[in-house]
Design a protein around this motif. Structure first.
Motif, short mmCIF file in Angstrom:
data_model
loop_
_atom_site.label_atom_id
_atom_site.label_comp_id
_atom_site.label_asym_id
_atom_site.label_seq_id
_atom_site.Cartn_x
_atom_site.Cartn_y
_atom_site.Cartn_z
N ASP A 21 0.86 -1.19 0.00
CA ASP A 21 0.00 0.00 0.00
C ASP A 21 0.89 1.23 0.00
N ASP A 22 0.49 2.26 -0.77
CA ASP A 22 1.32 3.47 -0.80
C ASP A 22 1.10 4.32 0.45
N GLN A 23 0.04 4.03 1.22
CA GLN A 23 -0.23 4.79 2.45
C GLN A 23 0.25 3.99 3.66
N ASP A 64 -2.94 -3.16 -2.71
CA ASP A 64 -3.68 -1.91 -2.95
C ASP A 64 -3.78 -1.69 -4.46
N GLU A 66 -4.98 1.34 -5.93
CA GLU A 66 -4.64 2.73 -6.28
C GLU A 66 -3.29 3.12 -5.69
N MET A 67 -2.28 3.08 -6.56
CA MET A 67 -0.94 3.51 -6.13
C MET A 67 -0.34 4.34 -7.26
N LYS A 116 -11.79 -0.93 1.66
CA LYS A 116 -11.40 0.02 2.70
C LYS A 116 -12.60 0.90 2.99
MG LIG Z 1 -3.41 3.62 -2.40
#
Ligand SMILES: [Mg+2]
Length: 310
Positions: A21-23, A64, A66-67, A116
């Motif tokens: 995950d980018d977060q 994830d 969306e990255m 999420k």
């Molecule tokens: Mg993301």
């Protein structure tokens, strides 16, 4: 490997999960959920995720979608295209509930979706389900290649393995040997002691054979009835004969009573063949030769070895 060991193994080893995950906050949430039960790996972008998959072969990736840069879809596509990583399970994690996106994810080979914000109960259940499925399928795959009576490889596995090793030794011009083994007077043993004892005898013989093989690349299979076969790659005739002698001695050292044998205990005969594989020969010829040598060893009185190079 024995069946009991195989069955025990999945419980004793922790499953491996890669969280992508980018977060960092999302990683933290998943980390807290799975930290205790699983071995965890983390990545914050697609390239990192692929590198970790190649290196540690996780059982499952929580990915994830969306990255920035490589999306989760790109990563999944990449993993599925590489035979080394294709069997790793992918669960997509996404903030958007979108049917089109889910369809796309499943078409790319994902096994599930998680939405999420993370719901701990749903997420834990989905991950657990995937692990159960994967373990069952791994176990079935292994069992399909094992002889159920003795726990050594079965003939199907042997018939997959020998052509591979034949090619390997042909390419590198290395000697390849097989040892064909047959328990002496086994019909008489069954007639005298019954089939239960006969089965027990075969289990002990199988263990004596597999314990005699020292190298990881050596291989033993139950070939049929009371017949076993060993493949010894990168081994010339002399080495294979030594191995066959060790096996013959190891079986006699079990001291299993057999009053209807000329030796008064259970013994085994061995036919050995060896070759540096060439294009004009087939792997079948190696088995045929070992089989003929086994016949000779029987003719000469059993509890002994006969051998020939092709
Ligand atoms: Mg993301």
């Amino acid at each position: 490997m024995y069946l009991a060991e195989l069955m025990a193994r999945p419980q004793s080893e922790k499953g491996k999960i890669l969280i992508v995950d980018d977060q960092p906050l999302n990683i933290k949430i998943l980390h807290q959920l799975f930290n205790e039960e699983y071995e965890l790996f983390m990545a914050t972008n697609g390239e990192q995720a692929i590198a970790i998959c190649q290196k540690v072969q996780p059982d499952l990736v929580l990915l994830d979608i969306e990255m920035p840069g490589m999306s989760g879809f790109d990563v999944c596509q990449h993993l599925k295209a590489d035979p080394e990583t294709a069997s790793i399970g992918v669960i997509f994690v996404t903030a958007h509930f979108d049917e089109v996106q889910e369809v796309k994810g499943f078409q790319l080979g994902a096994v599930d979706f998680i939405h999420k914000p993370i719901n701990p109960i749903i997420t834990t259940a989905r991950v657990k389900n995937q692990f159960t499925l994967k373990r069952q399928s791994d176990l079935l795959h292994s069992i399909a290649l094992l002889d159920s009576l003795t726990g050594v490889a079965n003939r199907r596995q042997f018939e997959q393995r020998l052509p591979e090793l034949w090619k390997h030794c042909c390419r590198n011009q290395l000697a390849l040997s097989v040892v064909m083994l047959d328990v002496d007077f086994f019909k008489r043993f069954n007639d005298r002691y019954g089939h239960q004892e006969g089965d027990q005898c075969l289990r002990q013989v199988a263990k004596a054979i597999s314990d005699s093989l020292r190298r990881g690349i050596d291989f033993v299979a139950r070939y049929g009835g009371e017949e076993f076969i060993c493949i010894l790659p990168e081994t010339p005739l002399s080495g294979a004969m030594n191995m066959a002698k060790n096996i013959v001695n190891a079986v006699q050292a079990l001291h299993l009573e057999h009053v209807d044998s000329s030796f008064k205990e259970v013994t085994i005969s061995a036919g050995v063949s060896s070759v540096i594989p060439r294009q004009d020969l087939t792997w079948q010829s190696l088995i045929e030769t070992a089989d003929q040598q086994l016949y000779l060893a029987k003719e000469r009185g059993r509890n002994q070895i006969a051998s020939l190079s092709l």
